[in-house]
Design a protein around this motif. Structure first.
Motif, PDB file in Angstrom:
ATOM      1  N   UNK A   1      81.127  -2.223  26.308  1.00  0.00           N
ATOM      2  CA  UNK A   1      79.971  -2.448  27.321  1.00  0.00           C
ATOM      3  C   UNK A   1      80.468  -1.427  28.623  1.00  0.00           C
ATOM      4  N   UNK A   2      79.986  -0.103  28.368  1.00  0.00           N
ATOM      5  CA  UNK A   2      80.386   0.799  29.245  1.00  0.00           C
ATOM      6  C   UNK A   2      79.413   0.693  30.738  1.00  0.00           C
ATOM      7  N   UNK A   3      79.852   0.359  31.662  1.00  0.00           N
ATOM      8  CA  UNK A   3      79.082   0.154  32.823  1.00  0.00           C
ATOM      9  C   UNK A   3      79.027   1.535  33.611  1.00  0.00           C
ATOM     10  N   UNK A   4      77.814   2.470  33.164  1.00  0.00           N
ATOM     11  CA  UNK A   4      78.006   3.783  33.852  1.00  0.00           C
ATOM     12  C   UNK A   4      77.154   3.658  35.210  1.00  0.00           C
TER      13      UNK A   4
ATOM     14  N   UNK B   1      75.524   7.881  35.682  1.00  0.00           N
ATOM     15  CA  UNK B   1      75.360   8.757  34.845  1.00  0.00           C
ATOM     16  C   UNK B   1      74.450   8.529  33.727  1.00  0.00           C
ATOM     17  N   UNK B   2      73.365   9.481  33.859  1.00  0.00           N
ATOM     18  CA  UNK B   2      72.494   9.289  32.936  1.00  0.00           C
ATOM     19  C   UNK B   2      72.633   9.677  31.541  1.00  0.00           C
ATOM     20  N   UNK B   3      73.956  10.031  31.158  1.00  0.00           N
ATOM     21  CA  UNK B   3      74.099  10.707  29.682  1.00  0.00           C
ATOM     22  C   UNK B   3      74.045   9.337  28.819  1.00  0.00           C
ATOM     23  N   UNK B   4      73.180   9.572  27.727  1.00  0.00           N
ATOM     24  CA  UNK B   4      73.096   8.117  26.724  1.00  0.00           C
ATOM     25  C   UNK B   4      74.417   7.720  26.093  1.00  0.00           C
ATOM     26  N   UNK B   5      75.268   8.729  25.739  1.00  0.00           N
ATOM     27  CA  UNK B   5      76.315   8.546  25.033  1.00  0.00           C
ATOM     28  C   UNK B   5      77.524   7.729  25.990  1.00  0.00           C
ATOM     29  N   UNK B   6      77.401   7.775  27.198  1.00  0.00           N
ATOM     30  CA  UNK B   6      78.314   7.228  27.753  1.00  0.00           C
ATOM     31  C   UNK B   6      77.877   5.875  28.451  1.00  0.00           C
ATOM     32  N   UNK B   7      76.625   5.226  27.654  1.00  0.00           N
ATOM     33  CA  UNK B   7      76.329   3.953  28.157  1.00  0.00           C
ATOM     34  C   UNK B   7      76.264   3.116  26.897  1.00  0.00           C
ATOM     35  N   UNK B   8      76.085   1.687  27.288  1.00  0.00           N
ATOM     36  CA  UNK B   8      76.016   0.920  26.292  1.00  0.00           C
ATOM     37  C   UNK B   8      74.547   0.758  25.871  1.00  0.00           C
ATOM     38  N   UNK B   9      74.273   1.266  24.438  1.00  0.00           N
ATOM     39  CA  UNK B   9      72.986   1.267  23.748  1.00  0.00           C
ATOM     40  C   UNK B   9      72.569  -0.058  23.387  1.00  0.00           C
ATOM     41  N   UNK B  10      71.439  -0.526  23.884  1.00  0.00           N
ATOM     42  CA  UNK B  10      70.811  -1.982  23.406  1.00  0.00           C
ATOM     43  C   UNK B  10      69.334  -1.652  22.950  1.00  0.00           C
ATOM     44  N   UNK B  11      69.419  -2.220  21.855  1.00  0.00           N
ATOM     45  CA  UNK B  11      67.765  -2.062  21.137  1.00  0.00           C
ATOM     46  C   UNK B  11      67.252  -3.543  21.165  1.00  0.00           C
TER      47      UNK B  11
ATOM     48  N   UNK C   1      73.576  -1.170  33.927  1.00  0.00           N
ATOM     49  CA  UNK C   1      74.095   0.184  33.405  1.00  0.00           C
ATOM     50  C   UNK C   1      74.011   0.307  31.921  1.00  0.00           C
ATOM     51  N   UNK C   2      73.278  -0.304  31.240  1.00  0.00           N
ATOM     52  CA  UNK C   2      72.884  -0.303  30.095  1.00  0.00           C
ATOM     53  C   UNK C   2      71.885   0.813  29.534  1.00  0.00           C
ATOM     54  N   UNK C   3      71.760   1.385  28.612  1.00  0.00           N
ATOM     55  CA  UNK C   3      70.879   2.313  28.098  1.00  0.00           C
ATOM     56  C   UNK C   3      69.811   1.540  27.086  1.00  0.00           C
ATOM     57  N   UNK C   4      68.685   1.227  27.476  1.00  0.00           N
ATOM     58  CA  UNK C   4      67.710   0.272  26.653  1.00  0.00           C
ATOM     59  C   UNK C   4      66.887   0.968  25.905  1.00  0.00           C
TER      60      UNK C   4
END
Length: 423
Positions: A10-13, A16-26, A45-48
């Motif tokens: 769980x990377x709390x970015x 930083x908008x870069x998707x690869x550096x965030x926790x991707x949640x589907x 900070x998750x990428x949803x």
């Protein structure tokens, strides 16, 4: 997966908008509950990535990416998971190909609360068998039926009146009340054509439940996290046709009823979480435990939703952390404690929510918002659903008051002052 390994992914970015550096949640399901979950996850900070069966669903308007698909289609869901490569999958609805959730979990993806729990909770037969026959929780009398003759026998066994529900449905879909054996054939037909999964064909098994001398219903929001299991203050509710219309928190219940309700909530969620652990999964998230309180003070288990609950929308004004914030924190490995679920209300105060249901067949525009929110201590959430086809819940009003009656009256008045224009 341990709490330590979950926290490490769980990377709390921050910024930083870069998707690869965030926790991707589907998110599988992007309705009003998913929208609030997406907001809370994004704050952390998750990428949803939001998925649903139609475009412009409420959570899609918040998420960084979105996809439209039939989530009961195992092949389509498998392709979505392979394409998006999520760290975490959060089902927000029940109509999902759960076989793909199991595959995802076996590949190291965190399914919320777990792939096994999702499969159990969307199947009334599996859930009731676990809760009553294995965990020993009190329930109404029930029988299962896979044919018309078994339905007739089941209704005779539990007695009239009774309720017939498809085992794979929710929110009143396919449900009927039997007053006598004259209603058996219409009830069987309704269970087959009214259920959510009707397009899969075949015969749906049903559960036949006996009526009990019901006094009222409660929802016990229960949170499983890396810190263990905690229970929120009880939520009262009013339904129409099996669907939520009002809720209030804290519901005024006597200490004995509250103790029984909390005990059932702990045992129900604890039993599910143990299954998740035995399957190598966390079991983290919010659970909506639905209870019947009888006229004699007995408390019965009814159902449990392994996700934030409709009636829990009241927590957006009653608690420091809403059920959606609690869900986001739990699934990201953040400890949720007793302090996390505390109310923000003054002594004696009550909070209420009121669903705004619109009927029509077109787009909906809301006006008169300033007037609707002219009362003190009121709030509003408009879901942003693109269209109405028939009747649909499109918004919710929130209010606090000196007691339950005042809070409900303020939430109701706010809803009445909100004008919906169809077309």
């Amino acid at each position: 997966m341990t709490a330590e390994t979950a926290s490490s992914c769980a990377n709390y970015s921050l910024g930083n908008p870069a998707e690869s550096h965030q926790t991707r949640v589907l998110l599988l399901g992007s309705g009003e509950l998913g929208r609030e979950i997406a907001i809370e996850l994004t704050r952390l900070g998750a990428f949803v990535i939001a998925a649903d069966s139609y475009e412009h669903a409420p959570a899609m308007q918040i998420a960084q990416k979105s996809h439209v698909l039939d989530m009961t289609d195992a092949t389509a869901l498998e392709e979505l998971i392979a394409t998006t490569k999520p760290f975490i999958i959060i089902p927000e609805i029940e109509a999902i190909a759960t076989s793909e959730l199991a595959k995802a979990a076996s590949n190291g993806i965190q399914v919320v609360p777990s792939s096994r729990i999702a499969a159990i909770c969307m199947n009334r037969e599996a859930l009731r068998t676990l809760m009553h026959e294995k965990l020993g929780l009190p329930t109404t009398p029930y029988r299962f039926a896979g044919s018309f003759d078994e339905l007739k026998a089941g209704a005779n066994a539990v007695g009239y009146p009774c309720v017939v529900k498809p085992i794979m449905s929710s929110s009143g879909h396919g449900q009927s009340v039997l007053r006598s054996d004259a209603n058996l054939k219409p009830a069987w037909r309704e269970a087959q054509i009214g259920r959510r999964d009707v397009k899969d064909g075949g015969i749906s098994r049903v559960i036949v439940e006996g009526f009990a001398p019901l006094d009222y219903e409660l929802t016990m929001l229960t949170v499983s996290s890396s810190a263990g299991i905690v229970v929120c203050s009880p939520i009262g509710q009013r339904q129409e046709d099996g669907d939520y219309r009002e809720s209030w928190q804290p519901a005024q219940v006597n200490p004995t009823v509250l103790e029984k309700a909390q005990d059932i909530a702990y045992k129900a969620v604890g039993g599910l979480v143990n299954i998740a652990h035995n399957n190598g999964e966390h079991g983290w998230g919010v659970f909506g435990v639905e209870l019947f309180v009888l006229e004699n003070g007995e408390v019965l288990f009814n159902e449990v939703s392994p996700r934030p609950h409709d009636t829990g929308m009241v927590t957006m004004i009653s608690q420091h952390l809403s059920e959606f914030a609690l869900h986001a924190r739990a699934v990201l490995g953040i400890p949720v404690t007793e302090e996390s679920v505390a109310l923000t209300l003054q002594t004696g105060e009550v909070a209420a929510s009121h669903a705004v249901v619109v009927t029509g067949n077109s787009q909906v525009t809301f006006t008169n918002v300033p007037q609707a929110l002219s009362q003190p201590d009121t709030d509003l959430r408009i879901f942003g659903k693109p269209v109405v086809n028939g009747h649909r819940r499109m918004a919710v009003t929130l209010a606090t008051g000196k007691d339950e009656a005042e809070a409900r009256a303020k939430a109701t008045k706010t809803a009445e002052e909100l004008h919906a224009t169809i077309g």
